[in-house]
Design an enzyme around this catalytic site. Sequence first.
Site, PDB file in Angstrom:
ATOM      1  N   PRO A 293       0.779  -1.242   0.000  1.00 32.77           N
ATOM      2  CA  PRO A 293       0.000   0.000   0.000  1.00 32.77           C
ATOM      3  C   PRO A 293       0.812   1.294   0.000  1.00 32.77           C
ATOM      4  O   PRO A 293       0.260   2.351  -0.331  1.00 32.77           O
ATOM      5  CB  PRO A 293      -0.853  -0.104   1.266  1.00 32.77           C
ATOM      6  CG  PRO A 293      -0.198  -1.132   2.107  1.00 32.77           C
ATOM      7  CD  PRO A 293       0.503  -2.074   1.188  1.00 32.77           C
ATOM      8  N   TYR A 385       4.275   9.645  -7.498  1.00 32.02           N
ATOM      9  CA  TYR A 385       3.214   9.719  -6.483  1.00 32.02           C
ATOM     10  C   TYR A 385       1.922  10.257  -7.094  1.00 32.02           C
ATOM     11  O   TYR A 385       0.832   9.723  -6.829  1.00 32.02           O
ATOM     12  CB  TYR A 385       3.663  10.595  -5.305  1.00 32.02           C
ATOM     13  CG  TYR A 385       2.782  10.450  -4.095  1.00 32.02           C
ATOM     14  CD1 TYR A 385       3.082   9.539  -3.087  1.00 32.02           C
ATOM     15  CD2 TYR A 385       1.626  11.218  -3.945  1.00 32.02           C
ATOM     16  CE1 TYR A 385       2.265   9.393  -1.974  1.00 32.02           C
ATOM     17  CE2 TYR A 385       0.802  11.086  -2.840  1.00 32.02           C
ATOM     18  CZ  TYR A 385       1.126  10.171  -1.855  1.00 32.02           C
ATOM     19  OH  TYR A 385       0.304  10.028  -0.764  1.00 32.02           O
TER      20      TYR A 385
END
Length: 390
Positions: A293, A385
């Site tokens: 995650p 990201y």
Amino acid sequence: MRTQVAIIGAGPSGLLLGALLAKAGVDAVILEAKTPDYVLGRIRAGVLEQVCVDLLDEVGVGARMHREGLVHGGFELAFGGSRHRIDMKTLTGGKQVMVYGQTEVTRDLMDDRAAKGLTTIYEAANVSLHDFDGGKPRVRYQKDGATHEIECDFIAGCDGFHGVSRASVPAGAIQTFERVYPFGWLGILADTPPVSHELIYVNHERGFALCSMRSKTRSRHYVQCSLDDKVENWSDDAFWDELRRRLDPEAAETLVTGPSIEKSIAPLRSFVAEPMRFGRLFLAGDAAHIVPPTGAKGLNLAATDVSYLGSAIAEYYRDKSSAGIDTYSQRCLRRIWRAERFSWWFTSLMHKFPETGAFGQKMQAAELDYLVSSTAASTAMAENYVGLPL
Ligand code: FAD
Ligand code: DHB
């Protein structure tokens, strides 16, 4: 029953694919093993890339997300007792992410599906896939004691890591790549204000921690835990104490604690199955791949898979062309492996690895120092990201 596409699983992949196909005028039925409440009860991802936000807008379910979601232009890395901001927005020429929980995305897609009268069959037991190698695939399931069969043109396996779709592929036709990490994440959801207005990813000698959120009044936090840990052994107080120990003094001071609404442990895994197409069966989302995650790529990858699949199927009916279908697996896998690399790298950078010892910790410290002091390194991180382009 007959439909054009039988979708297995009503998680984010299955529901978003259903919405994309409905928009393209393609008929689809979703089969889900669990109840809607069970699906909505799973607290999972929290950060949406712009690509995912755009897809939700494209299918017309973005209104609540824009009202209630939080737009973030940066995040913080904490190590050695201080915090360093990665200014994603500046580093990527304006790109940002949306903090909006997977539960809410799922609810918005479910509500939209119900409002449009599109078929979702919940509590479909013993789903089985047949003849996807030939021209006439079928899906069988049981509901209320009776066996039912759906004839279709295509099957979309959107049923997650433990689903039936990938398991239905003959072993010789599929190759898998896997890395299991020697720790898990203990997560807590609480109606307490977030520690900061942006996310904080913490590298600490006691292990990784993450301060995230679902809204300005609801926080989501994680601490790295042992694989042997049991959630029942972690009282709320024990969780908050452990989190506080891993935070820098200012964040520790700001931390507001309260009773948990949810608490769970998730194991960490990197996994990819290749290819993602088997005749008339396509795998999408967690059915085909898992990322650890760290960096919040799981849901975003699921969304881009179904975006490729939705357009490929729409193109098949509209233009009578198999071009999109034929390149589906290859297009997805390129993006998937890049996200796998980023998630593996970010996980390796931030967690305490029992086997790498003091040398491993020195390497992490040197890399973190480089990351926050080099614009080139910060830019590479920010670019990944916010999500690589489609
Ligand atoms: P799923 O969400 O797994 O949905 C699959 C659906 O298929 C489920 O509803 C399931 O009930 C149904 N199903 C399964 N088998 C069958 C069957 N035989 N017949 C019919 N239906 C079936 N990602 C992040 O980005 N950030 C996070 O913090 C994060 N935390 C996570 C925590 C956990 C515990 C897990 C498991 C995942 C987490 N993820 C996270 C990953 C993210 O939640 C997934 O990538 C995302 O849910 C993928 O969506 P999906 O629709 O492909 O699969
Ligand atoms: C969340 C989870 C992540 O894995 C992450 O990188 C960021 C946020 C979350 O659940 O809020």
